[in-house]
Enzyme design. Structure first.
Site, PDB file in Angstrom:
ATOM      1  CB  CYS A  31     -13.335   9.541   1.857  1.00 59.32           C
ATOM      2  SG  CYS A  31     -13.007   8.478   0.446  1.00 59.32           S
ATOM      3  CG  HIS A  59     -11.834   7.511   5.020  1.00 57.37           C
ATOM      4  ND1 HIS A  59     -12.969   6.824   4.647  1.00 57.37           N
ATOM      5  CD2 HIS A  59     -11.055   7.615   3.904  1.00 57.37           C
ATOM      6  CE1 HIS A  59     -12.880   6.532   3.357  1.00 57.37           C
ATOM      7  NE2 HIS A  59     -11.740   6.991   2.887  1.00 57.37           N
ATOM      8  CG  ASN A 102     -12.141   3.957   0.822  1.00 59.17           C
ATOM      9  OD1 ASN A 102     -13.190   4.366   1.325  1.00 59.17           O
ATOM     10  ND2 ASN A 102     -11.246   4.765   0.274  1.00 59.17           N
TER      11      ASN A 102
HETATM   12  N1  COA Z   1      -1.210  -5.303  -6.999  1.00 54.76           N
HETATM   13  C1  COA Z   1       0.087  -5.361  -7.263  1.00 54.76           C
HETATM   14  N2  COA Z   1       0.843  -4.294  -7.570  1.00 54.76           N
HETATM   15  C2  COA Z   1       0.210  -3.105  -7.620  1.00 54.76           C
HETATM   16  C3  COA Z   1      -1.163  -2.970  -7.365  1.00 54.76           C
HETATM   17  C4  COA Z   1      -1.875  -4.140  -7.054  1.00 54.76           C
HETATM   18  N3  COA Z   1      -3.206  -4.134  -6.779  1.00 54.76           N
HETATM   19  N4  COA Z   1      -1.497  -1.677  -7.490  1.00 54.76           N
HETATM   20  C5  COA Z   1      -0.390  -1.017  -7.805  1.00 54.76           C
HETATM   21  N5  COA Z   1       0.650  -1.879  -7.901  1.00 54.76           N
HETATM   22  C6  COA Z   1       2.032  -1.606  -8.223  1.00 54.76           C
HETATM   23  C7  COA Z   1       2.238  -0.347  -9.025  1.00 54.76           C
HETATM   24  O1  COA Z   1       2.023  -0.582 -10.386  1.00 54.76           O
HETATM   25  C8  COA Z   1       3.666  -0.014  -8.721  1.00 54.76           C
HETATM   26  O2  COA Z   1       4.482  -0.805  -9.520  1.00 54.76           O
HETATM   27  P1  COA Z   1       5.839  -0.201 -10.141  1.00 54.76           P
HETATM   28  O3  COA Z   1       6.683   0.150  -8.953  1.00 54.76           O
HETATM   29  O4  COA Z   1       6.355  -1.328 -10.956  1.00 54.76           O
HETATM   30  O5  COA Z   1       5.413   0.991 -10.946  1.00 54.76           O
HETATM   31  C9  COA Z   1       3.837  -0.477  -7.280  1.00 54.76           C
HETATM   32  O6  COA Z   1       2.755  -1.402  -7.007  1.00 54.76           O
HETATM   33  C10 COA Z   1       3.778   0.629  -6.274  1.00 54.76           C
HETATM   34  O7  COA Z   1       2.628   1.429  -6.566  1.00 54.76           O
HETATM   35  P2  COA Z   1       2.281   2.670  -5.715  1.00 54.76           P
HETATM   36  O8  COA Z   1       1.085   3.366  -6.283  1.00 54.76           O
HETATM   37  O9  COA Z   1       3.528   3.479  -5.493  1.00 54.76           O
HETATM   38  O10 COA Z   1       1.889   1.954  -4.362  1.00 54.76           O
HETATM   39  P3  COA Z   1       1.596   2.633  -2.993  1.00 54.76           P
HETATM   40  O11 COA Z   1       2.451   2.062  -1.973  1.00 54.76           O
HETATM   41  O12 COA Z   1       1.486   4.128  -3.099  1.00 54.76           O
HETATM   42  O13 COA Z   1       0.131   2.072  -2.700  1.00 54.76           O
HETATM   43  C11 COA Z   1      -2.162   2.802  -2.756  1.00 54.76           C
HETATM   44  C12 COA Z   1      -0.940   2.377  -3.565  1.00 54.76           C
HETATM   45  C13 COA Z   1      -3.287   3.160  -3.727  1.00 54.76           C
HETATM   46  C14 COA Z   1      -2.571   1.648  -1.883  1.00 54.76           C
HETATM   47  C15 COA Z   1      -1.794   4.017  -1.897  1.00 54.76           C
HETATM   48  O14 COA Z   1      -1.144   4.972  -2.676  1.00 54.76           O
HETATM   49  C16 COA Z   1      -2.973   4.669  -1.219  1.00 54.76           C
HETATM   50  O15 COA Z   1      -3.531   4.126  -0.308  1.00 54.76           O
HETATM   51  N6  COA Z   1      -3.306   5.907  -1.631  1.00 54.76           N
HETATM   52  C17 COA Z   1      -4.306   6.713  -0.957  1.00 54.76           C
HETATM   53  C18 COA Z   1      -5.694   6.196  -1.070  1.00 54.76           C
HETATM   54  C19 COA Z   1      -6.614   7.173  -0.401  1.00 54.76           C
HETATM   55  O16 COA Z   1      -6.419   7.570   0.714  1.00 54.76           O
HETATM   56  N7  COA Z   1      -7.637   7.607  -1.087  1.00 54.76           N
HETATM   57  C20 COA Z   1      -8.424   8.660  -0.537  1.00 54.76           C
HETATM   58  C21 COA Z   1      -9.757   8.272  -0.281  1.00 54.76           C
HETATM   59  S1  COA Z   1     -10.560   7.513  -1.607  1.00 54.76           S
END
Ligand code: COA
Length: 336
Positions: free
Chosen positions: A111, A252, A282
């Site tokens: 990224c 980003h 993204n």
């Molecule tokens: N739909 C529904 N539920 C989902 C899901 C989806 N697409 N993806 C994950 N979940 C669920 C998980 O299983 C989890 O369930 P649980 O509580 O029963 O275990 C819950 O949602 C919370 O998951 P979590 O990973 O804690 O969510 P989050 O708030 O951290 O959001 C991301 C997930 C990936 C959106 C977030 O962590 C993120 O943006 N991370 C950084 C990404 C990034 O910057 N990457 C770098 C560049 S590539």
């Protein structure tokens, strides 16, 4: 000598996939994706490789500058989804463009690919080693997404942008400062398990679905919020700029919540933050040049504006660039 962007264009594949497309296939909802990420839809290529996504943007950038492919000295392709592991996608793009006088190479900083390669290109130009660099930055993320994995597949899209880097006619305009960082300890949280020399492709790696993006979302989220906010604030502070001086933050586009945290740390109001994650998701190396290109096409950046570009991604790699925009307004026929 100071380098600057003298042309910019972007391209995304035509086919749009909205959140409902995922909700019909896997255990997710439009509401979850919107509220947790800010994404509403994204584009996926149905054929071709990343060079096919970048080619129209490369051609448009050269046309905009009024030069031909034969005038290009160097091509950098920033991507983590090259057409093939080798040869470099820069060579493939060079051939497709007909830029037979150019040398070039690929740069893999995920990224942060655009920021890393923008600084590399600017130093090549500033040293006098080349007259120009055609920097093409983007990804075909659909090639490495596990569409059964709801935690990663909904986050990404395909697309990219190309800029031409040349000496600036005015030393007060162009690429003014940069902070680039890397921490390889981040590898464990965000990587592709197989396909490289460590774990070559095999029946086992395919069966185990190891050729896809692996991400521990929460760990990356925490590191991204801190990393992106820190460097964006630091570049402003060390250049003695206040939030009032900055025309745009171009972050980003991984997650709207990371973008908001960065803007808040800089003291920037929402009107000064470029956001298009809702339409593209993204696109990895593509996000920042797509944002810049859209702002240019919409005539929302003016010559002399201070822009802060910032990113965070796999590696970890992250950074910020202070840019003082040097191009005149887009001609009316290019306004979208
Ligand atoms: N739909 C529904 N539920 C989902 C899901 C989806 N697409 N993806 C994950 N979940 C669920 C998980 O299983 C989890 O369930 P649980 O509580 O029963 O275990 C819950 O949602 C919370 O998951 P979590 O990973 O804690 O969510 P989050 O708030 O951290 O959001 C991301 C997930 C990936 C959106 C977030 O962590 C993120 O943006 N991370 C950084 C990404 C990034 O910057 N990457 C770098 C560049 S590539």
């Amino acid at each position: 000598m100071r380098a600057t962007i003298t042309a910019i264009a972007h391209s995304v594949p035509p086919t749009v996939y909205d959140n409902h497309w995922f909700a019909e296939r896997i255990d997710t909802t439009d509401e979850w994706i919107r509220t947790r990420t800010g994404i509403i839809e994204r584009h996926f290529a149905t054929e071709g490789g990343v060079t096919d996504i970048l080619l129209p943007a490369a051609e448009a950038a050269l046309k905009q500058r009024g030069i031909t492919p034969l005038d290009v000295d160097c091509i950098i392709v920033a991507t983590v989804t090259p057409d093939r592991i080798f040869p470099a996608s820069a060579a493939i793009l060079q051939h497709k463009l007909g830029a037979t006088n150019a040398w070039g190479f690929d740069l893999a900083a995920a990224c942060s690919g655009f920021l890393y390669s923008l600084i590399t290109a600017s130093k090549l130009v500033e040293s006098g080693a080349v007259r120009n660099v055609l920097l093409c930055s983007g990804d075909k993320m659909s090639a490495i997404l596990d569409f059964d994995d709801r935690a990663t597949s909904v986050l990404f899209g395909d697309g990219g942008g190309c800029v031409l880097i040349e000496p600036s006619a005015d030393d007060n305009l162009g690429i003014m400062d940069f902070i680039l960082r890397m921490d390889g300890a981040g590898e464990v949280h965000l990587h592709q398990k197989a396909g490289g020399s460590l774990r070559p492709p095999s029946l086992e790696t395919v069966t185990n679905r190891e050729h896809y993006v692996y991400q521990e979302g929460q760990a990356v989220f925490k590191a991204a919020v801190k990393g992106m906010a820190d460097v964006s604030y630091e570049i402003m502070e060390r250049n003695h700029l206040t939030a009032d001086d900055v025309a745009w933050l171009i972050p980003h586009q991984a997650n709207l919540r990371i973008i908001d945290a960065t803007a808040e740390r800089m003291g920037l109001s929402k009107e000064k933050v470029m956001v298009n994650i809702d339409r593209y998701g993204n696109t990895t190396a593509g996000t920042i040049p797509i944002c810049l290109s859209e702002l240019y096409q919409q005539r929302k950046i003016k010559k002399g504006d201070y822009l802060v570009l910032s990113s965070f991604g796999a590696g970890y790699t992250w950074g910020s660039i202070l840019l003082r925009w040097s191009m005149e307004d887009a001609p009316m026929e290019e306004v979208s």
